[in-house]
Design a protein around this motif. Structure first.
Motif, PDB file in Angstrom:
ATOM      1  N   PHE A  59       0.847  -1.192   0.000  1.00 50.14           N
ATOM      2  CA  PHE A  59       0.000   0.000   0.000  1.00 50.14           C
ATOM      3  C   PHE A  59       0.881   1.239   0.000  1.00 50.14           C
ATOM      4  O   PHE A  59       2.061   1.194   0.366  1.00 50.14           O
ATOM      5  CB  PHE A  59      -0.946   0.018   1.212  1.00 50.14           C
ATOM      6  N   ALA A  60       0.301   2.353  -0.422  1.00 48.41           N
ATOM      7  CA  ALA A  60       1.012   3.628  -0.434  1.00 48.41           C
ATOM      8  C   ALA A  60       0.755   4.362   0.875  1.00 48.41           C
ATOM      9  O   ALA A  60      -0.382   4.435   1.346  1.00 48.41           O
ATOM     10  CB  ALA A  60       0.545   4.470  -1.621  1.00 48.41           C
ATOM     11  N   SER A  61       1.798   4.904   1.456  1.00 44.62           N
ATOM     12  CA  SER A  61       1.712   5.575   2.746  1.00 44.62           C
ATOM     13  C   SER A  61       1.523   7.085   2.573  1.00 44.62           C
ATOM     14  O   SER A  61       1.982   7.672   1.599  1.00 44.62           O
ATOM     15  CB  SER A  61       2.981   5.309   3.554  1.00 44.62           C
ATOM     16  N   SER A  62       0.879   7.693   3.561  1.00 47.94           N
ATOM     17  CA  SER A  62       0.649   9.144   3.551  1.00 47.94           C
ATOM     18  C   SER A  62       1.648   9.892   4.425  1.00 47.94           C
ATOM     19  O   SER A  62       1.434  11.050   4.761  1.00 47.94           O
ATOM     20  CB  SER A  62      -0.774   9.450   4.033  1.00 47.94           C
ATOM     21  N   HIS A  63       2.761   9.259   4.777  1.00 45.53           N
ATOM     22  CA  HIS A  63       3.694   9.885   5.719  1.00 45.53           C
ATOM     23  C   HIS A  63       4.201  11.241   5.220  1.00 45.53           C
ATOM     24  O   HIS A  63       4.293  12.195   5.994  1.00 45.53           O
ATOM     25  CB  HIS A  63       4.861   8.955   6.035  1.00 45.53           C
ATOM     26  N   LEU A  64       4.522  11.333   3.925  1.00 44.73           N
ATOM     27  CA  LEU A  64       5.065  12.589   3.411  1.00 44.73           C
ATOM     28  C   LEU A  64       4.007  13.693   3.393  1.00 44.73           C
ATOM     29  O   LEU A  64       4.304  14.868   3.638  1.00 44.73           O
ATOM     30  CB  LEU A  64       5.635  12.380   2.010  1.00 44.73           C
ATOM     31  N   GLU A  65       2.758  13.330   3.130  1.00 44.59           N
ATOM     32  CA  GLU A  65       1.682  14.314   3.168  1.00 44.59           C
ATOM     33  C   GLU A  65       1.532  14.899   4.570  1.00 44.59           C
ATOM     34  O   GLU A  65       1.354  16.119   4.728  1.00 44.59           O
ATOM     35  CB  GLU A  65       0.356  13.683   2.717  1.00 44.59           C
ATOM     36  N   PHE A  66       1.618  14.055   5.589  1.00 45.99           N
ATOM     37  CA  PHE A  66       1.509  14.570   6.966  1.00 45.99           C
ATOM     38  C   PHE A  66       2.694  15.465   7.323  1.00 45.99           C
ATOM     39  O   PHE A  66       2.545  16.418   8.081  1.00 45.99           O
ATOM     40  CB  PHE A  66       1.369  13.412   7.955  1.00 45.99           C
ATOM     41  N   GLN A  67       3.842  15.171   6.776  1.00 44.88           N
ATOM     42  CA  GLN A  67       4.995  16.033   7.033  1.00 44.88           C
ATOM     43  C   GLN A  67       4.832  17.385   6.356  1.00 44.88           C
ATOM     44  O   GLN A  67       5.007  18.443   6.973  1.00 44.88           O
ATOM     45  CB  GLN A  67       6.276  15.360   6.534  1.00 44.88           C
ATOM     46  N   LYS A  68       4.466  17.362   5.069  1.00 39.84           N
ATOM     47  CA  LYS A  68       4.426  18.599   4.292  1.00 39.84           C
ATOM     48  C   LYS A  68       3.231  19.485   4.637  1.00 39.84           C
ATOM     49  O   LYS A  68       3.344  20.713   4.670  1.00 39.84           O
ATOM     50  CB  LYS A  68       4.424  18.269   2.797  1.00 39.84           C
ATOM     51  N   GLY A  71       3.187  19.303   9.237  1.00 45.77           N
ATOM     52  CA  GLY A  71       4.394  19.518  10.027  1.00 45.77           C
ATOM     53  C   GLY A  71       4.816  18.363  10.914  1.00 45.77           C
ATOM     54  O   GLY A  71       5.628  18.551  11.823  1.00 45.77           O
ATOM     55  N   ALA A  72       4.304  17.175  10.674  1.00 44.30           N
ATOM     56  CA  ALA A  72       4.667  16.024  11.499  1.00 44.30           C
ATOM     57  C   ALA A  72       6.083  15.552  11.170  1.00 44.30           C
ATOM     58  O   ALA A  72       6.536  15.635  10.026  1.00 44.30           O
ATOM     59  CB  ALA A  72       3.671  14.885  11.280  1.00 44.30           C
ATOM     60  N   ASP A  73       6.771  15.051  12.170  1.00 44.48           N
ATOM     61  CA  ASP A  73       8.087  14.442  11.966  1.00 44.48           C
ATOM     62  C   ASP A  73       7.906  12.987  11.535  1.00 44.48           C
ATOM     63  O   ASP A  73       7.018  12.282  12.032  1.00 44.48           O
ATOM     64  CB  ASP A  73       8.909  14.477  13.254  1.00 44.48           C
ATOM     65  N   ILE A  74       8.772  12.530  10.626  1.00 42.59           N
ATOM     66  CA  ILE A  74       8.751  11.135  10.191  1.00 42.59           C
ATOM     67  C   ILE A  74       9.939  10.415  10.826  1.00 42.59           C
ATOM     68  O   ILE A  74      11.082  10.851  10.692  1.00 42.59           O
ATOM     69  CB  ILE A  74       8.837  11.012   8.661  1.00 42.59           C
ATOM     70  N   TYR A  75       9.649   9.315  11.514  1.00 37.35           N
ATOM     71  CA  TYR A  75      10.675   8.506  12.152  1.00 37.35           C
ATOM     72  C   TYR A  75      10.778   7.173  11.407  1.00 37.35           C
ATOM     73  O   TYR A  75       9.776   6.491  11.176  1.00 37.35           O
ATOM     74  CB  TYR A  75      10.329   8.251  13.614  1.00 37.35           C
ATOM     75  N   VAL A 239       7.459  -0.381  -2.896  1.00 38.80           N
ATOM     76  CA  VAL A 239       8.577  -0.181  -1.975  1.00 38.80           C
ATOM     77  C   VAL A 239       9.331   1.097  -2.341  1.00 38.80           C
ATOM     78  O   VAL A 239       9.641   1.934  -1.480  1.00 38.80           O
ATOM     79  CB  VAL A 239       9.533  -1.394  -2.010  1.00 38.80           C
ATOM     80  N   GLU A 240       9.622   1.259  -3.626  1.00 38.05           N
ATOM     81  CA  GLU A 240      10.376   2.436  -4.064  1.00 38.05           C
ATOM     82  C   GLU A 240       9.569   3.719  -3.879  1.00 38.05           C
ATOM     83  O   GLU A 240      10.119   4.756  -3.473  1.00 38.05           O
ATOM     84  CB  GLU A 240      10.793   2.271  -5.527  1.00 38.05           C
ATOM     85  N   LEU A 241       8.286   3.680  -4.172  1.00 38.30           N
ATOM     86  CA  LEU A 241       7.448   4.860  -3.977  1.00 38.30           C
ATOM     87  C   LEU A 241       7.428   5.295  -2.513  1.00 38.30           C
ATOM     88  O   LEU A 241       7.514   6.483  -2.205  1.00 38.30           O
ATOM     89  CB  LEU A 241       6.024   4.582  -4.444  1.00 38.30           C
ATOM     90  N   ASN A 242       7.290   4.337  -1.624  1.00 35.86           N
ATOM     91  CA  ASN A 242       7.221   4.675  -0.205  1.00 35.86           C
ATOM     92  C   ASN A 242       8.566   5.166   0.335  1.00 35.86           C
ATOM     93  O   ASN A 242       8.607   5.953   1.287  1.00 35.86           O
ATOM     94  CB  ASN A 242       6.712   3.477   0.598  1.00 35.86           C
ATOM     95  N   ARG A 243       9.652   4.724  -0.272  1.00 32.57           N
ATOM     96  CA  ARG A 243      10.957   5.266   0.111  1.00 32.57           C
ATOM     97  C   ARG A 243      11.067   6.747  -0.272  1.00 32.57           C
ATOM     98  O   ARG A 243      11.703   7.532   0.433  1.00 32.57           O
ATOM     99  CB  ARG A 243      12.073   4.488  -0.571  1.00 32.57           C
ATOM    100  N   LYS A 244      10.444   7.100  -1.394  1.00 34.67           N
ATOM    101  CA  LYS A 244      10.501   8.490  -1.859  1.00 34.67           C
ATOM    102  C   LYS A 244       9.423   9.349  -1.223  1.00 34.67           C
ATOM    103  O   LYS A 244       9.624  10.544  -0.992  1.00 34.67           O
ATOM    104  CB  LYS A 244      10.350   8.528  -3.390  1.00 34.67           C
ATOM    105  N   GLY A 245       8.259   8.761  -0.974  1.00 34.81           N
ATOM    106  CA  GLY A 245       7.108   9.521  -0.480  1.00 34.81           C
ATOM    107  C   GLY A 245       6.275  10.035  -1.635  1.00 34.81           C
ATOM    108  O   GLY A 245       6.788  10.300  -2.725  1.00 34.81           O
ATOM    109  N   LEU A 246       4.971  10.170  -1.401  1.00 36.18           N
ATOM    110  CA  LEU A 246       4.043  10.565  -2.453  1.00 36.18           C
ATOM    111  C   LEU A 246       3.453  11.935  -2.171  1.00 36.18           C
ATOM    112  O   LEU A 246       3.400  12.380  -1.023  1.00 36.18           O
ATOM    113  CB  LEU A 246       2.896   9.554  -2.571  1.00 36.18           C
ATOM    114  N   GLU A 247       2.967  12.582  -3.229  1.00 38.91           N
ATOM    115  CA  GLU A 247       2.261  13.842  -3.052  1.00 38.91           C
ATOM    116  C   GLU A 247       0.925  13.576  -2.379  1.00 38.91           C
ATOM    117  O   GLU A 247       0.473  12.437  -2.274  1.00 38.91           O
ATOM    118  CB  GLU A 247       2.059  14.543  -4.399  1.00 38.91           C
ATOM    119  N   SER A 248       0.261  14.634  -1.928  1.00 38.50           N
ATOM    120  CA  SER A 248      -0.986  14.478  -1.195  1.00 38.50           C
ATOM    121  C   SER A 248      -2.046  13.808  -2.058  1.00 38.50           C
ATOM    122  O   SER A 248      -2.067  13.970  -3.290  1.00 38.50           O
ATOM    123  CB  SER A 248      -1.498  15.829  -0.705  1.00 38.50           C
TER     124      SER A 248
END
Length: 445
Positions: A59-68, A71-75, A239-248
């Motif tokens: 699945f695709a993660s929303s981690h980068l959207e929450f950061q951008k 303002g959430a930190d990604i660990y 896997v590669e997409l989630n390493r890079k992060g996706l737009e909102s």
């Protein structure tokens, strides 16, 4: 403190929102941010941290959207080799969120860069562990997804050895009453023997999970590697997409073109018809593949198993609402950018599918070529027809040329859903009649 499991049944994906003193942490969030924003609003809290166990394949993660956007930190473990700003978490590193702490546990085996996160409550007691794809209820995450993807590529046998060490040196050391919150449940392709239960305890898993019972390392590795399911086409891409992060999600969905029933679809582009089997068979665009998209269907899994991540395709359906639903589900595996257009079904020039004559098939099965599109592991449990040929659905487009064209073809799966897709694939590939046995397969089991 409150822990909420947010479960996506279609992908068998469990993510988590944890609130303490107005601060909220998320673990392995899915693509759609809304359930987590709703949780934050209900608790009058702010999402400040995203804990990623590893770059997920399914699945695709929303981690980068929450950061951008928030303002959430990604660990995440630094071994992942991400392309975005992050805060590294290595074994035994601790982060405080509100009045609780998250302690990183390095738990390789499913992937070589996998963290689990141990939650320590306000008194410092071990409360729960978010295990990602390492420890499931009744199972452990498969070891064969990172041989050709990710920042670190490791053989499945090496990963199997790592999982043995993770179980016996990390998880076995936790308190028995620690709650186990995994990233997946039954139906996920990230394991092979998961329970229907969505959470457990360390004590229960040590007693009941097969992986804890095999004390000899080589026996564990042999058993672990045996019987894993197929790998969908989209897994390495994810896997590669989630390493890079996706737009909102919202911004990406706005880019999907919508077409009317009178617009012409470009020839040579794949067409995915998301309607029910009955509607598809009554009339469909010639050459379209039928992947039904009802609430309980595994649309995302089969879309990403049949269609490659580099392929463009049209989605067609009866209504704008039906198309919206399909587009959003495609986005859960980051396939929305592959959609050349979402189109209403045209009113004319449709092809119908001839129903199978069940009586003739029952009396004269040798008049037909029978194609069993179940997974290899399913067929190992027994065939429904002695003369059937097994070509799993994810391989069917590529292997259709292996099917002899001297007899009509009957396609079956285990219950009728996959055979809709399989028969529609072969109908465009073969020059003989192709029949879908559909739910009638239950008469032959």
């Amino acid at each position: 403190m409150e822990i909420k499991q947010i479960y996506d049944k279609a992908l068998a994906h469990g993510s988590y929102a944890i609130e303490s003193n107005g601060q909220i942490a998320l673990v392995d969030p899915g693509r759609d941010p809304q359930p987590y924003l709703d949780f934050a609003q209900a608790h009058n809290g702010k999402i400040v941290a995203i804990f990623e166990t590893h770059p997920h394949a399914d699945f695709a993660s929303s981690h980068l959207e929450f950061q951008k956007k928030y303002g959430a930190d990604i660990y995440v473990n630094p071994k992942v080799g991400v392309s975005y700003d992050y805060k590294p978490m290595e074994h035994n590193d601790v982060v405080k969120i509100g009045n609780v702490e998250f302690k990183a546990l390095f738990t390789p085996g499913h992937s070589p860069d996998h963290n689990s996160y141990l939650l320590l409550d306000e008194e410092g007691k071990e409360k729960a562990v978010f295990t990602g794809d390492s420890l499931f209820v009744g199972d452990v995450g498969r070891p064969d997804l990172r041989e050709g993807a990710g920042n670190i590529k490791v053989s499945k046998k090496e990963l199997a050895g790592m999982m043995y060490d993770t179980l016996n040196s990390v998880f076995s050391e936790l308190e028995e009453d620690v709650v186990v919150y995994p990233a997946h449940g039954a139906g996920s392709l990230c394991g092979k023997n998961m329970s229907d239960d969505l959470y457990s305890t360390i004590g229960r898993e040590k007693k009941e999970n097969w992986a804890f019972q095999l004390k000899e390392k080589e026996s564990f590795i042999d058993s672990y590697l045996e019987g894993q399911s197929f790998i969908p086409k989209y897994f390495p891409y994810e896997v590669e997409l989630n390493r890079k992060g996706l737009e909102s999600l919202d911004e990406s969905l706005k880019k999907v073109p919508y077409l009317s029933a009178t617009d012409t679809l470009e020839k040579g582009v794949l067409v995915i018809d998301v309607r029910d089997q009955e509607k598809y068979k009554a009339g469909h665009i010639d050459g379209a593949i039928n992947i039904p998209n009802n609430e309980n269907d595994k649309f995302e899994t089969w879309l990403g198993s049949i269609v490659g991540p580099e392929e463009q395709f049209y989605l067609v359906g009866d209504t704008k609402e039906e198309l919206d639903y399909a587009v959003k589900r495609a986005a859960k595996i980051a396939y929305e950018s592959n959609i050349k257009g979402a189109s209403l079904i045209p009113e004319g020039n449709l092809t119908s599918t001839e129903p199978i004559d069940l009586q003739d098939f029952k009396q004269n099965p040798d008049k037909y070529t029978i194609i069993d599109i179940r997974n290899t592991s399913e067929v190992a449990g027994g065939k429904f027809f002695d003369a059937s040929i097994n070509i799993p659905l994810p391989e069917l487009r590529e292997r259709a040329g292996e099917i002899s064209g001297d007899k009509p073809v009957v396609v079956h799966c285990a219950g009728g859903y996959r055979s809709a897709a399989g028969s529609s694939i072969l109908a465009q590939k073969l020059h003989v009649k192709v029949f879908d046995l559909s739910e009638a397969v239950n008469d032959f089991k």
